[in-house]
Motif scaffolding. Structure first.
Motif, short mmCIF file in Angstrom:
data_model
loop_
_atom_site.label_atom_id
_atom_site.label_comp_id
_atom_site.label_asym_id
_atom_site.label_seq_id
_atom_site.Cartn_x
_atom_site.Cartn_y
_atom_site.Cartn_z
N GLY A 64 -7.27 -4.90 15.63
CA GLY A 64 -8.62 -4.99 15.07
C GLY A 64 -8.75 -4.51 13.64
O GLY A 64 -9.87 -4.36 13.14
N ALA A 65 -7.63 -4.32 12.95
CA ALA A 65 -7.67 -3.70 11.62
C ALA A 65 -8.00 -4.70 10.52
O ALA A 65 -7.76 -5.89 10.62
CB ALA A 65 -6.34 -3.03 11.32
N ASN A 66 -8.53 -4.12 9.43
CA ASN A 66 -8.89 -4.87 8.22
C ASN A 66 -8.40 -4.08 7.02
O ASN A 66 -8.57 -2.87 6.94
CB ASN A 66 -10.41 -5.04 8.16
N LYS A 80 -7.46 -12.14 15.37
CA LYS A 80 -7.95 -12.30 16.74
C LYS A 80 -9.02 -11.28 17.11
O LYS A 80 -9.91 -11.58 17.91
CB LYS A 80 -6.77 -12.19 17.71
N LYS A 81 -8.96 -10.09 16.54
CA LYS A 81 -9.84 -9.02 17.00
C LYS A 81 -10.88 -8.56 15.98
O LYS A 81 -11.86 -7.92 16.36
CB LYS A 81 -9.00 -7.80 17.44
N HIS A 82 -10.68 -8.83 14.69
CA HIS A 82 -11.67 -8.36 13.70
C HIS A 82 -12.70 -9.46 13.43
O HIS A 82 -12.33 -10.61 13.16
CB HIS A 82 -10.99 -7.96 12.40
N PRO A 83 -13.98 -9.13 13.46
CA PRO A 83 -15.03 -10.14 13.29
C PRO A 83 -15.02 -10.83 11.92
O PRO A 83 -15.55 -11.93 11.79
CB PRO A 83 -16.33 -9.36 13.51
N ASP A 84 -14.43 -10.21 10.93
CA ASP A 84 -14.43 -10.81 9.59
C ASP A 84 -13.70 -12.15 9.55
O ASP A 84 -13.94 -12.98 8.67
CB ASP A 84 -13.82 -9.84 8.58
N ALA A 85 -12.79 -12.36 10.52
CA ALA A 85 -12.04 -13.62 10.55
C ALA A 85 -12.96 -14.82 10.75
O ALA A 85 -12.64 -15.94 10.33
CB ALA A 85 -11.00 -13.58 11.67
N GLY A 120 -12.59 -20.11 7.56
CA GLY A 120 -11.43 -19.26 7.74
C GLY A 120 -10.89 -18.63 6.48
O GLY A 120 -9.73 -18.20 6.45
N ASN A 121 -11.70 -18.55 5.41
CA ASN A 121 -11.18 -18.01 4.15
C ASN A 121 -11.18 -16.48 4.10
O ASN A 121 -11.00 -15.90 3.03
CB ASN A 121 -11.93 -18.58 2.94
N ARG A 122 -11.34 -15.86 5.27
CA ARG A 122 -11.18 -14.40 5.35
C ARG A 122 -10.10 -14.01 6.36
O ARG A 122 -10.03 -12.86 6.78
CB ARG A 122 -12.51 -13.74 5.72
N THR A 123 -9.26 -14.95 6.72
CA THR A 123 -8.17 -14.67 7.66
C THR A 123 -6.95 -14.16 6.90
O THR A 123 -6.86 -14.25 5.68
CB THR A 123 -7.80 -15.94 8.45
N VAL A 124 -5.98 -13.63 7.65
CA VAL A 124 -4.80 -13.00 7.05
C VAL A 124 -4.07 -13.97 6.12
O VAL A 124 -3.88 -15.14 6.43
CB VAL A 124 -3.84 -12.47 8.14
#
Length: 457
Positions: free
Chosen positions: A312-314, A343-348, A354-358
């Motif tokens: 869940g980390a960011n 998968k776990k952080h809402p920012d995704a 999807g421009n905030r994914t890893v």
């Protein structure tokens, strides 16, 4: 009669001389039987025909491995392989099978054998452990070495921490890694799920290994093939020669300060056992130790950072940061390589498409695999992943675990239009300053970093 004996004697001498000239290679597979091997994991069929080791694909069974009974540390291995179209295979080396690791699952280095359109044959995969270490996305020249539909000649040099591969005399991999020093060699028949692949074969022959006089037997490295090193907080001779230097020495705060401080934060960050960790504070952005930045600014550079996230980390790796901007709450401002548990952080699910994914250019450009892999190649939560950022004038690239996922021109109209529709529109000249700091973000979640290194152009 005397003349015949003389000829036989000369022939014997010539045979010995030839063997000596070959450097005392050991025949690993005798072309007759499998008495020096044992089969592990899956139950695909292996047999010997026409002096070839033949593996036949079988649906419903896991990866199968024909494993040498002997183990090898430093060596040069050569073999010829013919694989039917559609199959994936590989040759394991310095590999292990132990009861305490996944109930005996074969794991370790594998030299890829494949016929897919991505053309990664000759790359190095870490089977059942760390995934791709040297995908051929970093070596386009090597992608054409393997020729489907014919016999291909492989060479693997594993000497010390150096692992190099060739197919048909074209260098494919140039890897430095110290995870495993020795283990068995194994020939893989990959699991299949497509009935059309049932009964297809992979065939090996002329399998030999050399364990002596290795330094004098090395092939010359192709200067076009980049070296990829996974050594922790240290540089190889090749990296030093090419101008790389460590941005973090693995021990001290030298070269770093708080983004809004004139010194390193007194809390919120931990340095232990060669790992730099931002500690959890419940997800509050820059509310504990705060972001840290380099004391030097950079313009044209190649940056490599290993990172490991918790569930869940960011976090983020920022560049072209101006620490004078945003003196208030929140993070310092700059272009950002997103570090996130998708998968776990809402920012995704925030931002756009999807421009905030890893791996993404945060809030601006979504990370994609650009057709070079079957996925974005994120190795997972709790595992070490590599972020690579390359900046040459206006051209910028993001690479996630050696696969390019973002590419843009920071001076282009397209980039300007993206900024105007993002959270950064209020910051004048965002992402276009001549030079800036590099930042590791405190977003309130536990994230670790190591092997932070850079070279400038």
């Amino acid at each position: 009669m005397k003349k015949t004996k003389t000829l036989l004697f000369i022939t014997a001498i010539l045979s010995i001389a030839t063997l000596s000239a070959q450097g005392d290679w050991e025949v690993l597979f005798n072309g007759k039987d499998l008495k020096n091997f044992t089969q592990l994991n899956g139950d695909a069929k292996y047999e010997v025909r026409n002096k070839e080791l033949i593996g036949t694909s079988k649906i419903g069974t896991p990866n199968s491995f024909m494993v040498t009974k002997n183990t090898y540390g430093d060596f040069i291995l050569e073999f010829d392989v013919f694989v039917e179209n559609g199959l994936n295979s590989g040759v394991q080396f310095r590999s292990l099978s132990t009861p305490d690791y996944m109930d005996g699952r074969v794991h370790g280095y594998q030299c890829e054998i494949e016929t897919s359109s991505r053309k990664w044959a000759g790359g190095v995969y870490d089977e059942a452990r760390n995934g791709w270490l040297y995908p051929l996305s970093r070596n386009p020249k090597g992608q054409n070495a393997f020729v489907p539909g014919q016999w291909n000649h492989y060479r693997i040099e594993a000497i010390g921490q150096s692992i190099r591969t060739w197919i048909n005399d074209v260098q494919c991999a140039n890897l430095v890694d110290d995870t495993t020093a020795s283990g068995f060699v194994a020939f893989q028949v990959h699991s299949i799920h497509d009935e059309s692949l049932e009964g297809k074969t992979v065939r090996w022959k002329n399998i030999r290994i050399k364990t002596t006089d290795l330094e004098n037997s090395r092939k010359t490295v192709d200067s076009d093939v980049p070296e990829i090193s996974y050594l922790t907080n240290s540089l190889t001779n090749d990296e030093s020669r090419k101008g790389w230097r460590l941005l973090w020495d693995g021990k001290t705060t030298n070269g770093w300060r708080g983004a809004k401080l004139d010194k390193f934060p007194d809390k919120g960050w931990e340095m232990k056992d060669g790992i730099l960790t931002v500690l959890s504070s419940g997800g509050a952005e820059s509310r504990n130790g705060g972001d840290i930045v380099t004391t030097d600014s950079y313009s044209n550079f190649e940056l490599s950072v290993d990172f490991k996230i918790t569930e869940g980390a960011n976090s983020g790796i920022k560049y072209f940061v101006d620490s004078e901007l945003n003196k208030g709450e929140g993070s310092a401002i700059g272009l950002e390589f997103q570090v996130l548990d998708d998968k776990k952080h809402p920012d995704a699910a925030q931002g756009k498409n999807g421009n905030r994914t890893v791996g993404s250019l945060y809030d601006l450009i979504r990370a994609e695999n650009n057709g070079s892999s079957r996925g974005k190649n994120f190795k997972g939560v709790g595992k070490w992943n590599n972020a690579r950022i390359v900046v040459k004038d206006g051209h910028v690239e993001h690479w996630l675990n050696q696969i390019k996922v973002v590419e843009f021109d920071r001076f282009s109209q397209i980039f300007g239009a993206l900024v105007e529709k993002s959270k950064y529109e209020k910051w004048e000249n965002f992402g276009r300053i001549p030079e800036g700091l590099i930042l590791l973000q405190d977003h309130g979640d536990k994230v670790s970093f190591k092997s932070i290194k850079i070279r400038e152009f």
